[in-house]
Design an enzyme around this catalytic site. Structure first.
Site, PDB file in Angstrom:
ATOM      1  N   HIS A  90       0.817  -1.222   0.000  1.00  0.00           N
ATOM      2  CA  HIS A  90       0.000   0.000   0.000  1.00  0.00           C
ATOM      3  C   HIS A  90       0.846   1.266   0.000  1.00  0.00           C
ATOM      4  O   HIS A  90       0.354   2.344  -0.328  1.00  0.00           O
ATOM      5  CB  HIS A  90      -0.992  -0.008   1.181  1.00  0.00           C
ATOM      6  CG  HIS A  90      -0.398   0.271   2.519  1.00  0.00           C
ATOM      7  ND1 HIS A  90      -0.122  -0.724   3.438  1.00  0.00           N
ATOM      8  CD2 HIS A  90      -0.037   1.422   3.125  1.00  0.00           C
ATOM      9  CE1 HIS A  90       0.364  -0.196   4.543  1.00  0.00           C
ATOM     10  NE2 HIS A  90       0.441   1.112   4.379  1.00  0.00           N
TER      11      HIS A  90
ATOM     12  N   ASP B 217       0.160  -7.637   1.465  1.00  0.00           N
ATOM     13  CA  ASP B 217       0.526  -6.226   1.590  1.00  0.00           C
ATOM     14  C   ASP B 217       2.045  -6.041   1.602  1.00  0.00           C
ATOM     15  O   ASP B 217       2.572  -5.216   2.346  1.00  0.00           O
ATOM     16  CB  ASP B 217      -0.086  -5.596   2.851  1.00  0.00           C
ATOM     17  CG  ASP B 217      -0.004  -4.072   2.817  1.00  0.00           C
ATOM     18  OD1 ASP B 217       0.068  -3.501   1.707  1.00  0.00           O
ATOM     19  OD2 ASP B 217       0.024  -3.452   3.899  1.00  0.00           O
TER      20      ASP B 217
ATOM     21  N   SER C  14       4.765   2.276   8.033  1.00  0.00           N
ATOM     22  CA  SER C  14       4.411   1.171   7.146  1.00  0.00           C
ATOM     23  C   SER C  14       5.578   0.784   6.255  1.00  0.00           C
ATOM     24  O   SER C  14       6.179   1.629   5.595  1.00  0.00           O
ATOM     25  CB  SER C  14       3.222   1.566   6.264  1.00  0.00           C
ATOM     26  OG  SER C  14       2.059   1.737   7.027  1.00  0.00           O
TER      27      SER C  14
END
Length: 338
Positions: free
Chosen positions: A84, A114, A191
């Site tokens: 993402h 992911d 992230s």
């Protein structure tokens, strides 16, 4: 004769009773010093391998910018990050803590976990971090997160592993298994950065937080990351098998479970089969209830996705279904998901 006990602080600030050092406080101080030194050593070793991932993207005619973190896992510049973070990227730039910047190109990505793999566009040999065996993780072990939350370069947070073996939904709706839960604080920008252990090895790739909750942060386990990395380097993608069915979760009444010797409370109802697909070729029909695949009990759509890994591509498997009052088995040869 009574002996009074007096308390004094010596020059170091350590409490002594009757002129003798309080060993309890000494032990506590030593433990805290040891913990601090461990975190400092890990950060010194791993920080050079952590990069700030900056993305310019275009979606629906709109241009935008985003950022996250990544970790270098080989000296020739292979980098793990979140899918993402780079989704829709037109250009990717990497920045290291010492200010060095270079471009990167996308090698492959896997929305189901992911994860994404980048290659740094540099001829230099880079500092890298090693992947740990996440099967050895235990709740309570030290967990250290390094990344770039909210644009703050090389930010460190520390805590413990809160739980292992969690499951988490990816943005595409697929269930990611083997998630590591930690209370090491994560924020937007963390992230794709590494979660590391006290040996300085990567135990997970930080991926998500629960908004509004304190201390509920998650990372994709390093063994999953290593599998995805290997698959992408070998095939350019993560290969998975499919049966060619449209399915939904259904409950199994106790009468059905008792009659057919089933232990799960749910199964998969087949709503349709793909024309010319593996399920149709095997003889499966709409209305069948899928209860097992190769002897593994199936109680949800996620179970099917979990079982059908690359090892099942073009390999015969046995599906077990309930059709009316019968329990039937069919040989099926799953094909690769496009």
């Amino acid at each position: 004769m009574e002996h009074s006990v007096f308390r004094v602080l010596d020059d170091s600030g350590i409490e002594r009773e009757g002129g003798r050092q309080n060993s309890g406080l000494t032990n506590d101080a030593a433990l805290l010093d040891s913990y601090s030194n461990t975190v400092v050593d890990v950060v010194d070793a791993v920080s050079p391998a952590v990069v700030h991932v900056q993305v310019r993207s275009s979606r629906g005619g709109r241009h935008g910018q985003g950022s996250g973190s990544g970790v270098i896992v080989s000296p020739d510049g292979l980098i793990l990050t979140n899918n993402h973070v780079i989704d829709g990227a037109q250009t990717i730039t990497l920045a290291q803590g010492d200010g060095q910047r270079f471009g990167a190109r996308l090698i492959g990505r896997d929305p189901d976990t992911d994860l994404a793999v980048l290659r740094a566009e540099t001829t230099e040999r880079l500092k890298f971090a090693r992947l740990a065996d996440s099967k050895k993780l235990r709740p309570g072990q030290i967990a250290i997160a390094i990344g770039n939350p909210l644009g703050f370069q090389s930010t460190v947070t520390a805590g413990i592993i809160s739980a292992v073996g969690r499951s988490l939904r990816a943005e595409n709706g697929r269930l990611i298994d083997d998630i590591v839960q930690t209370d090491a604080a994560l924020n937007p920008g963390n992230s794709g950065g590494p979660l590391v252990n006290s040996s300085g090895h990567v135990i997970g790739i930080n991926t998500a937080t629960i908004m509004g909750a304190q201390g509920l942060c998650f990372a994709v386990a390093s063994n999953t990351a290593e599998y995805v990395l290997t698959q992408i380097l070998s095939h350019g993608r993560v290969r998975r098998a499919v049966m060619g069915i449209v399915a939904e979760h259904v409950g199994l009444p106790q009468r059905i479970r008792h009659e057919f010797g089933l232990t799960q409370t749910g199964a998969i109802g087949i709503r349709g089969v793909q024309n010319g697909g593996p399920a149709e070729a095997a003889g499966m029909k709409a209305g069948d209830i899928l209860v097992a695949l190769d002897g593994v009990a199936i109680s949800s759509v996620d179970d099917v996705a979990r079982v059908l890994d690359h090892k099942h591509i073009a390999q015969k498997a046995i599906v077990t279904v309930i059709r009316g009052a019968e329990k039937l088995e069919f040989p099926i040869v799953p094909e690769e998901r496009s």
